[in-house]
Design an enzyme around this catalytic site. Structure first.
Site, PDB file in Angstrom:
ATOM      1  CG  HIS A 275      24.629  29.590 -37.516  1.00  0.00           C
ATOM      2  ND1 HIS A 275      25.015  28.872 -36.408  1.00  0.00           N
ATOM      3  CD2 HIS A 275      23.823  28.765 -38.237  1.00  0.00           C
ATOM      4  CE1 HIS A 275      24.483  27.658 -36.464  1.00  0.00           C
ATOM      5  NE2 HIS A 275      23.749  27.567 -37.554  1.00  0.00           N
ATOM      6  CG  ASP A 326      22.625  24.273 -34.926  1.00  0.00           C
ATOM      7  OD1 ASP A 326      21.776  23.619 -35.538  1.00  0.00           O
ATOM      8  OD2 ASP A 326      23.500  24.932 -35.518  1.00  0.00           O
TER       9      ASP A 326
HETATM   10 ZN    ZN Z   1      20.551  24.998 -37.662  1.00  0.00          ZN
END
Ligand code: ZN
Length: 460
Positions: A275, A326
């Site tokens: 991220h 993810d």
């Molecule tokens: Zn993750």
């Protein structure tokens, strides 16, 4: 078959015509023939393909979350408060508490087959469901991780298994919540898990590690873990995904999460910062200078309302990045890359954000950068059609109208930015064909096991 003739292949230096790729019985490329001609064997010609690319690494996956994709899209799920990442996480935990070893195998196999069909040929599995439903280790402590690796083997997906260190509920070494009991591990337990998985390592399977986040693992733990790990193994961590996490880190340490990690002097090319959404300018420069990879998971970040990665500044700083699916609201590298660019266009109210003077085609820049970043994050020799690298190969569907009469330099822009048909026709991983004419070769049995698994999970 141990060779493929490509009318056009994306090589490290760019598109080339009339290329023959050769690989050995281990699945490694051993020769790239240039200016080759199609060979006839009697009346039969050798296997050929029009558009051939290296397969993409999916650098961030929690396989079990595939089972809940689409199940949390309802306003008011959080009751009176605002729906957020944190209310989604509570729902995700409820799912996580039920999944058995048999179910995680079925879910991961379905997921990996889907990912392969869309052009991912490797995955970094950020795996934290270690313990059983009661919170005890299984008789085989690596049982759950082994099932995920078995799913990769069943589907042909290359995998970097990253057992997750998860010791605390929040900054300041706060005790785990009861609904986090399946994740609970200390440094010693993670090193034992890694040791238990050593025998699984081969050309298709690597084992690294993942401290979950600076919330769930302390800097001193991470230092101890890294010191005990063989030097070539990948290290992944979630970082600065949500503003609340940044604020909590500052309240705890006086520093922002990425700042804290940079100041620890731990970062280098082995690291993947997943991220890294909320960065200041110094953090952007710091990650880029460290050689670490930023693991951008655009569709999940969009789904969870995380925020925008500072892509233009990061590219200008020479930062490396890759993509991950993810939470698996998407299984397509095309969608990740498209929304990575579209998010920036919406944020900046401009066009053609990702690129450099040397590569001005947005699709080509994004795909090549994500190949390199994803390969680096995997700790495996991937992402290039080059001698010594894995024969992980994607063949696009030359019969699709989008690719009719196209110039090779427009293929990636068209694939990434035009339409929603899946243009992936065939996929080879380590030289083994796993997808043919858009179908995974073991699709029927994988889908049947997944459907049975979901019947019981949906009854929860
Ligand atoms: Zn993750």
């Amino acid at each position: 078959m141990s060779s493929l003739y490509a009318r056009h292949a994306l090589l490290p230096q760019g598109w080339a015509s009339n290329v023959r790729l050769h690989w050995n019985e281990h699945g490694d490329l051993i020769q790239i023939e240039h200016d080759a001609s199609l060979q006839a064997h009697g009346h039969e010609y050798e296997q050929q393909a029009q558009w051939v690319l290296p397969g993409m690494s999916n650098l961030h996956s929690h396989a079990f979350q595939r089972a809940m994709a689409g199940m949390t899209e309802m306003a008011g799920l959080a009751g009176e408060g605002k729906d957020s990442f944190w209310t989604w996480r509570d729902l995700m935990y409820r799912y996580a508490l039920h999944i058995t070893p048999e179910q995680i195998l079925a879910i991961a196999a379905q997921l990996y087959a889907e990912c392969l069909r869309h052009g991912y040929t490797a995955v970094c599995e950020f795996h934290y469901l270690h313990r059983n439903q009661e919170g005890s280790f299984y008789a085989r402590p690596a049982e759950m991780a082994e099932r995920v690796i078995a799913a990769a083997e069943q589907t042909g997906m290359g995998i970097s298994m990253l057992p997750v260190l998860y010791s605390y509920a929040d900054f300041g070494e706060q005790a785990l919540r009861h609904d986090q009991r399946r994740f609970s591990t200390n440094v010693e337990e993670i090193l034992q898990l890694i040791a238990a998985l050593e025998g699984k390592r081969n050309a298709q399977v690597e084992v690294g590690v993942a401290p979950h986040s600076l919330r769930a693992a302390s800097i001193s733990q991470i230092r101890e873990l890294v010191a005990a790990l063989p030097v070539e193994r990948p290290i992944h961590i979630h970082i600065a995904e949500q503003q609340k996490e940044v604020d909590a880190c500052i309240a705890y340490s006086g520093k922002r999460p990425v700042e804290l990690l940079l100041d620890s002097d731990l970062l280098n090319q082995r690291w993947c910062l997943v991220h890294a959404t909320h960065l200041n300018k110094a953090e952007v420069q710091g990650i880029a200078a460290s050689g670490a990879v930023a693991g951008i998971c655009t569709t999940t970040e969009g789904n969870l309302g995380d925020g925008f990665f500072d892509l233009p500044d990061y590219i200008a700083a020479g930062g490396r990045f890759g993509i991950g699916s993810d939470s698996h609201v998407s299984q397509s590298p095309v969608e990740e890359l498209r929304w990575l660019e579209y998010g920036q266009r919406l944020r900046l109210q401009g066009r053609n954000i990702a690129g450099t003077p040397a590569q001005r085609k947005v699709g080509d820049f994004l795909y090549q950068a994500a190949l390199q970043g994803g390969a680096q994050a995997s700790g495996r020799k991937l992402g290039q059609l080059k001698v010594g690298y894995r024969a992980d190969i994607v063949v696009l569907d030359d019969a699709h109208p989008n690719l009719a009469g196209i110039d090779s330099t427009d293929v990636l822009n068209t694939w990434i930015f035009a339409g929603n048909d899946n243009l992936v026709r065939d996929v080879y991983v380590g030289g083994q064909q796993v997808v043919q004419d858009g179908k995974h070769l073991r699709q029927a049995e994988i889908r049947a096991a997944y459907a049975e698994c979901m019947r019981s999970l949906r009854a929860l």
